[in-house]
Design an enzyme around this catalytic site. Structure first.
Site, PDB file in Angstrom:
ATOM      1  N   HIS A 188       0.838  -1.201   0.000  1.00  0.00           N
ATOM      2  CA  HIS A 188       0.000   0.000   0.000  1.00  0.00           C
ATOM      3  C   HIS A 188       0.877   1.256   0.000  1.00  0.00           C
ATOM      4  O   HIS A 188       0.553   2.252  -0.663  1.00  0.00           O
ATOM      5  CB  HIS A 188      -0.913  -0.024   1.226  1.00  0.00           C
ATOM      6  CG  HIS A 188      -1.761   1.186   1.378  1.00  0.00           C
ATOM      7  ND1 HIS A 188      -1.618   2.069   2.426  1.00  0.00           N
ATOM      8  CD2 HIS A 188      -2.760   1.680   0.614  1.00  0.00           C
ATOM      9  CE1 HIS A 188      -2.497   3.046   2.298  1.00  0.00           C
ATOM     10  NE2 HIS A 188      -3.208   2.838   1.217  1.00  0.00           N
TER      11      HIS A 188
ATOM     12  N   GLU B 215       2.009   1.817  -3.482  1.00  0.00           N
ATOM     13  CA  GLU B 215       0.917   2.348  -4.311  1.00  0.00           C
ATOM     14  C   GLU B 215       0.867   3.878  -4.212  1.00  0.00           C
ATOM     15  O   GLU B 215       0.737   4.574  -5.216  1.00  0.00           O
ATOM     16  CB  GLU B 215      -0.408   1.752  -3.867  1.00  0.00           C
ATOM     17  CG  GLU B 215      -1.622   2.332  -4.575  1.00  0.00           C
ATOM     18  CD  GLU B 215      -2.801   2.526  -3.636  1.00  0.00           C
ATOM     19  OE1 GLU B 215      -3.269   3.686  -3.498  1.00  0.00           O
ATOM     20  OE2 GLU B 215      -3.246   1.540  -3.036  1.00  0.00           O
ATOM     21  N   HIS B 216       0.980   4.405  -2.996  1.00  0.00           N
ATOM     22  CA  HIS B 216       0.990   5.853  -2.804  1.00  0.00           C
ATOM     23  C   HIS B 216       2.174   6.495  -3.522  1.00  0.00           C
ATOM     24  O   HIS B 216       2.043   7.540  -4.173  1.00  0.00           O
ATOM     25  CB  HIS B 216       1.099   6.179  -1.304  1.00  0.00           C
ATOM     26  CG  HIS B 216      -0.209   6.166  -0.590  1.00  0.00           C
ATOM     27  ND1 HIS B 216      -0.702   7.260   0.087  1.00  0.00           N
ATOM     28  CD2 HIS B 216      -1.140   5.187  -0.426  1.00  0.00           C
ATOM     29  CE1 HIS B 216      -1.863   6.962   0.633  1.00  0.00           C
ATOM     30  NE2 HIS B 216      -2.142   5.707   0.343  1.00  0.00           N
TER      31      HIS B 216
ATOM     32  N   GLU C 296      -3.954   8.286   7.146  1.00  0.00           N
ATOM     33  CA  GLU C 296      -4.979   7.393   6.590  1.00  0.00           C
ATOM     34  C   GLU C 296      -5.300   6.271   7.572  1.00  0.00           C
ATOM     35  O   GLU C 296      -6.474   5.925   7.776  1.00  0.00           O
ATOM     36  CB  GLU C 296      -4.511   6.816   5.257  1.00  0.00           C
ATOM     37  CG  GLU C 296      -5.536   5.925   4.583  1.00  0.00           C
ATOM     38  CD  GLU C 296      -5.052   5.363   3.256  1.00  0.00           C
ATOM     39  OE1 GLU C 296      -5.794   4.584   2.649  1.00  0.00           O
ATOM     40  OE2 GLU C 296      -3.923   5.715   2.826  1.00  0.00           O
TER      41      GLU C 296
END
Length: 447
Positions: free
Chosen positions: A68, A71-72, A148
């Site tokens: 993840h 991905e950012h 997040e």
């Protein structure tokens, strides 16, 4: 109704429709890069996705959340584009771009006008193959990801779903949270992210899918040109990477009926009861989808009628199923006043058991659920994003393409006996419970 196999060999094939004007086509490019398209002449838009067969289950111990995190970072810039350049490229043409990290795959996608598909292919390919991944970007994005995670932790519904997955799947890698934890995110540095990218973002792991107003041959030529432009080595003899297989889960990996209570000062209790279910390729998944619709798929479902309409115990109540290559789980959710938690749990445990017992009045409900699923499947395919996603899962998960008509046929062929058998199977498995609300963490609830 067998699907069309998607072999891991080079070449181009027509997957559905006739050779000329085919609806669905597939090509394996040099390097093992796979391209699947679905042409729809009735629209003027297209959705393009780049899938990578890596998810949170593939992360090294101590670095959970790295997929993840990566991905950012791919949106932070490349050798040719800054983060602002990437954002402006899509905004300037009214397009939409985003990404999603799952437990077994990652997807970067964009929806644009058909005339802007070359732009989308250029930007997404550039991001996936040529990301900068600088130490400065890693450090700055770390703060964004921690925010997040904090946001998700403030949502009791997110927390209860994470906890039930951990409870049901136990020590299996699929039981881990996709985003990692604050501790593991703090441990990830630029060197680790770079290593994760180099290991998994190889040509044989890339799958491009597009749906809408798209020309298959033109897109293949465009993608190959963009990949070569990025410096990606496309070995003409390379085949695509193998798919995950439904291997047996080691004994003791899954939870054996665990109870988890998380204390939160909330106005509602969030409750999920879960159990192990079937893999993504198990043929019983069609019967499970019908059972899911019967139990908690809509306003006429048994849980909705019993918990909300008859007893007035909850506003939100539903069931769900998550299926992966070698595991899966099934669950039921409800949000209720904390003092009514025990009253809500009672029908949540009783209804799945009752669904396993044959009664003529339930056969009608199963037929109605099948019709609901068939209608929902067709309506869900009305946008190019859903069709793009369907192609990606066909390639990465199932290894076959099932046409819409065949999918409808498989759902329609599910019998009442099939649903009863699946319900009885699930009812006999250990159940786990996750509750988030204003309770002490040693509080017990009876299932």
């Amino acid at each position: 109704m067998p699907g069309v196999p998607l072999p891991l060999t080079r070449g181009t094939s027509t997957v559905a429709g006739e050779a000329e004007g085919a609806l669905v086509r597939r090509t394996v490019l040099p390097g093992g890069v796979r391209v699947l398209t679905e042409h729809d002449p009735a629209v003027r838009s297209a959705t393009l996705g780049c899938w990578v067969g890596v998810g949170s289950r593939d992360e090294a111990p101590g670095f959970l959340g790295a997929t993840h995190f990566l991905e950012h970072l791919l949106f932070k810039g490349t050798a040719r584009r800054s983060a602002l350049d990437i954002a402006v490229a899509f905004d300037a043409v009214g397009g939409e771009a985003n990404a999603v990290t799952g437990k077994e795959h990652t997807c970067y996608y964009a929806r644009v006008l058909d005339e802007d598909l070359p732009l989308a292919a250029d930007v997404i390919t550039d991001m996936v193959t040529s990301a900068t991944l600088s130490a400065e970007d890693v450090d700055s994005e770390r703060g964004v990801i921690l925010e997040e995670l904090a946001m998700n932790d403030d949502d009791p519904a997110d927390v209860v779903h994470e906890k039930v997955a951990e409870a049901v799947l136990g020590d299996h890698p699929l039981g881990r949270p996709i985003g990692g934890t604050a501790e593991t995110i703090a441990a990830i540095d630029a060197a680790h992210v770079l290593g994760h990218w180099r290991q998994h973002y190889t040509p044989d792991m890339l799958v491009f899918t597009a749906a809408g107003s798209v020309d298959h041959d033109a897109l293949c030529e465009l993608l190959q040109r963009e990949l070569e432009r990025s410096g990606t080595v496309l070995d003409p003899s390379a085949d695509p990477a193998g798919r995950r297989h439904a291997t047996a889960v080691a004994a003791g990996t899954h939870g054996a009926g665990r109870h988890v209570v998380v204390r939160r000062a909330t106005e509602q209790a969030n409750v999920v009861i879960g159990t192990t279910a079937f893999t993504a390729t198990d043929e019983r998944r069609y019967a499970l989808s019908v059972l899911n619709a019967v139990l908690g798929g809509g306003m006429s479902s048994r849980l909705f009628q019993e918990v909300r309409e008859k007893r007035g115990l909850a506003y939100s109540v539903y069931s769900f199923a998550s299926n992966y290559s070698d595991s899966g789980y099934f669950g039921l959710y409800a949000g209720c006043t904390p003092g009514k938690t025990d009253q809500v749990i009672e029908p949540m445990t009783a209804e799945p058991r009752a669904a396993g017992r044959a009664r003529s009045r339930r056969r009608r409900a199963w037929r109605e659920a099948s019709g609901s699923l068939r209608g929902g499947l067709v309506l869900g395919m009305e946008d190019t994003g859903s069709r793009m996603t369907r192609l990606g899962k066909a390639e990465l998960v199932y290894g076959e393409y099932v046409s819409l008509d065949d999918a409808l046929g498989r759902i329609g062929s599910v019998t009442a006996a099939d649903v009863q058998q699946v319900a009885a199977d699930l009812a006999g498995r250990p159940r786990s419970l996750a509750v988030v609300g204003p309770f002490d963490e040693d509080r017990t609830f009876r299932l």
